[in-house]
Write a protein that holds these residues in place. Sequence first.
Motif, PDB file in Angstrom:
ATOM      1  N   PRO A 180       0.807  -1.219   0.000  1.00  0.00           N
ATOM      2  CA  PRO A 180       0.000   0.000   0.000  1.00  0.00           C
ATOM      3  C   PRO A 180       0.846   1.278   0.000  1.00  0.00           C
ATOM      4  N   THR A 181       0.607   2.120  -0.979  1.00  0.00           N
ATOM      5  CA  THR A 181       1.326   3.397  -1.064  1.00  0.00           C
ATOM      6  C   THR A 181       1.054   4.258   0.149  1.00  0.00           C
ATOM      7  N   ASP A 182      -0.171   4.217   0.646  1.00  0.00           N
ATOM      8  CA  ASP A 182      -0.534   5.052   1.790  1.00  0.00           C
ATOM      9  C   ASP A 182       0.205   4.634   3.052  1.00  0.00           C
ATOM     10  N   LEU A 183       0.458   3.343   3.189  1.00  0.00           N
ATOM     11  CA  LEU A 183       1.238   2.881   4.339  1.00  0.00           C
ATOM     12  C   LEU A 183       2.675   3.373   4.232  1.00  0.00           C
ATOM     13  N   PHE A 184       3.228   3.321   3.038  1.00  0.00           N
ATOM     14  CA  PHE A 184       4.588   3.840   2.816  1.00  0.00           C
ATOM     15  C   PHE A 184       4.655   5.310   3.206  1.00  0.00           C
ATOM     16  N   ASN A 185       3.682   6.099   2.750  1.00  0.00           N
ATOM     17  CA  ASN A 185       3.671   7.526   3.055  1.00  0.00           C
ATOM     18  C   ASN A 185       3.487   7.783   4.550  1.00  0.00           C
ATOM     19  N   SER A 186       2.664   6.965   5.190  1.00  0.00           N
ATOM     20  CA  SER A 186       2.447   7.131   6.630  1.00  0.00           C
ATOM     21  C   SER A 186       3.724   6.867   7.418  1.00  0.00           C
ATOM     22  N   VAL A 187       4.437   5.799   7.048  1.00  0.00           N
ATOM     23  CA  VAL A 187       5.704   5.486   7.718  1.00  0.00           C
ATOM     24  C   VAL A 187       6.703   6.614   7.489  1.00  0.00           C
ATOM     25  N   MET A 188       6.737   7.143   6.267  1.00  0.00           N
ATOM     26  CA  MET A 188       7.632   8.256   5.957  1.00  0.00           C
ATOM     27  C   MET A 188       7.313   9.466   6.830  1.00  0.00           C
ATOM     28  N   ASN A 189       6.024   9.751   6.995  1.00  0.00           N
ATOM     29  CA  ASN A 189       5.613  10.918   7.786  1.00  0.00           C
ATOM     30  C   ASN A 189       5.919  10.735   9.268  1.00  0.00           C
ATOM     31  N   VAL A 190       5.575   9.560   9.795  1.00  0.00           N
ATOM     32  CA  VAL A 190       5.787   9.316  11.225  1.00  0.00           C
ATOM     33  C   VAL A 190       7.278   9.326  11.556  1.00  0.00           C
ATOM     34  N   GLY A 191       8.075   8.721  10.677  1.00  0.00           N
ATOM     35  CA  GLY A 191       9.515   8.671  10.911  1.00  0.00           C
ATOM     36  C   GLY A 191      10.245   9.937  10.540  1.00  0.00           C
ATOM     37  N   ARG A 192       9.520  10.862   9.906  1.00  0.00           N
ATOM     38  CA  ARG A 192      10.117  12.129   9.454  1.00  0.00           C
ATOM     39  C   ARG A 192      11.347  11.876   8.581  1.00  0.00           C
ATOM     40  N   PHE A 193      11.223  10.878   7.724  1.00  0.00           N
ATOM     41  CA  PHE A 193      12.323  10.536   6.831  1.00  0.00           C
ATOM     42  C   PHE A 193      12.368  11.516   5.662  1.00  0.00           C
ATOM     43  N   THR A 194      13.550  11.694   5.120  1.00  0.00           N
ATOM     44  CA  THR A 194      13.700  12.564   3.953  1.00  0.00           C
ATOM     45  C   THR A 194      14.233  11.708   2.797  1.00  0.00           C
ATOM     46  N   GLU A 195      15.251  12.164   2.108  1.00  0.00           N
ATOM     47  CA  GLU A 195      15.744  11.403   0.960  1.00  0.00           C
ATOM     48  C   GLU A 195      16.557  10.188   1.374  1.00  0.00           C
ATOM     49  N   GLU A 196      17.336  10.314   2.446  1.00  0.00           N
ATOM     50  CA  GLU A 196      18.154   9.207   2.936  1.00  0.00           C
ATOM     51  C   GLU A 196      17.471   8.584   4.146  1.00  0.00           C
ATOM     52  N   ILE A 197      17.068   7.321   4.009  1.00  0.00           N
ATOM     53  CA  ILE A 197      16.268   6.657   5.038  1.00  0.00           C
ATOM     54  C   ILE A 197      17.114   5.662   5.823  1.00  0.00           C
ATOM     55  N   GLU A 198      17.028   5.742   7.146  1.00  0.00           N
ATOM     56  CA  GLU A 198      17.643   4.723   7.993  1.00  0.00           C
ATOM     57  C   GLU A 198      16.760   3.484   7.928  1.00  0.00           C
ATOM     58  N   TRP A 199      17.244   2.441   7.292  1.00  0.00           N
ATOM     59  CA  TRP A 199      16.415   1.288   6.995  1.00  0.00           C
ATOM     60  C   TRP A 199      15.833   0.625   8.235  1.00  0.00           C
ATOM     61  N   LEU A 200      16.612   0.435   9.271  1.00  0.00           N
ATOM     62  CA  LEU A 200      16.101  -0.246  10.459  1.00  0.00           C
ATOM     63  C   LEU A 200      14.969   0.535  11.114  1.00  0.00           C
ATOM     64  N   LYS A 201      15.052   1.854  11.090  1.00  0.00           N
ATOM     65  CA  LYS A 201      13.973   2.667  11.653  1.00  0.00           C
ATOM     66  C   LYS A 201      12.711   2.540  10.805  1.00  0.00           C
ATOM     67  N   PHE A 202      12.877   2.589   9.490  1.00  0.00           N
ATOM     68  CA  PHE A 202      11.729   2.434   8.603  1.00  0.00           C
ATOM     69  C   PHE A 202      11.092   1.063   8.813  1.00  0.00           C
ATOM     70  N   LEU A 203      11.918   0.024   8.880  1.00  0.00           N
ATOM     71  CA  LEU A 203      11.419  -1.332   9.086  1.00  0.00           C
ATOM     72  C   LEU A 203      10.660  -1.445  10.396  1.00  0.00           C
ATOM     73  N   ALA A 204      11.185  -0.843  11.442  1.00  0.00           N
ATOM     74  CA  ALA A 204      10.532  -0.908  12.758  1.00  0.00           C
ATOM     75  C   ALA A 204       9.141  -0.287  12.708  1.00  0.00           C
ATOM     76  N   LEU A 205       9.012   0.851  12.040  1.00  0.00           N
ATOM     77  CA  LEU A 205       7.709   1.507  11.951  1.00  0.00           C
ATOM     78  C   LEU A 205       6.750   0.717  11.072  1.00  0.00           C
ATOM     79  N   ALA A 206       7.267   0.114  10.014  1.00  0.00           N
ATOM     80  CA  ALA A 206       6.422  -0.719   9.166  1.00  0.00           C
ATOM     81  C   ALA A 206       5.910  -1.922   9.960  1.00  0.00           C
TER      82      ALA A 206
END
Length: 211
Positions: free
Chosen positions: A99-125
Motif C-alpha cells: 500500500p502506497t498510503d502505508l509507505f507515506n504514513s511510515v515516511m511521515n511518522v519517521g520524518r524521513f527525507t531522501e536518505e532513510i535509515e532502513w532499520l527505523k523504517f522497518l521498525a515503523l512498518a
Amino acid sequence: MPQTDKQICIPPELPELLKQFTKAAIRTQPQDLVQWAADYFGSMSRGEIPPVREQSERALSNCAELTPELLKILHSRVGGRLIIHVNELAQMWKVLSLPTDLFNSVMNVGRFTEEIEWLKFLALACSSLGVTISKTLKIVCEVLSSDHDGGPPRIPFSTFQFLYTYIAEVDGEISASHVSRMLTYIEQEIIGPDGLIKVSDFTQNPRVRLE
C-alpha cells in the motif's frame, strides 16, 4: 520592539492529542491524509468515533496486505545497507504491490527525507502489524533473523537495543528509565556469550515487560 521574554504556553492536552492522532493515521493509512485529518478532528469535536478502521479497509482493498514475509523479502532486497534512498525504497515497495498510503504514513511518522535509515523504517512498518511494542519487536526479529537451521529467530542484542529504544521513543508512552532498566536486565541476565537475543527472551520471560 518585539518581546523576547514572553513564554509560549503549550496546552497540556496537545502532546496526547497528537500522539493518538499519529497512531490512528498509521493504522488507517488514509489516501488523502489532509482530508482524513479534517474528518478525524471533526469527529472528535462532535464527540463521534473518528474514522479509523473503515478508511484502513478501503486503503488496502486494491493492494497486497503487508505481512512479515513480504517485509523479509524487502529486507533482503535492501541488501544489508543501513541507509537507502527514498526513491529506491519506494520502487521496491511498489514492486511488491504494498500500500502506497502505508509507505507515506511510515515516511511521515519517521520524518524521513531522501536518505532513510532502513532499520527505523522497518521498525515503523512492523509496528503497523505488531500493535504492541513486544509484538512489533517479535516481527522485526523474525524479519531480521538470518538463521537457516530451523532454530528460533534471533538477532544481535545491539540491534534489539537500538530498535527497542527507537520504537519506545516514537510510541511516547514508555519512559526512558524503564527502557534502560529493561535493556540492562536483558543484557546482564539473559544475553549469552554469542550476544544474541531470541524472541522468547522478551516474550516469555515474566521479568521482561517492554511496555
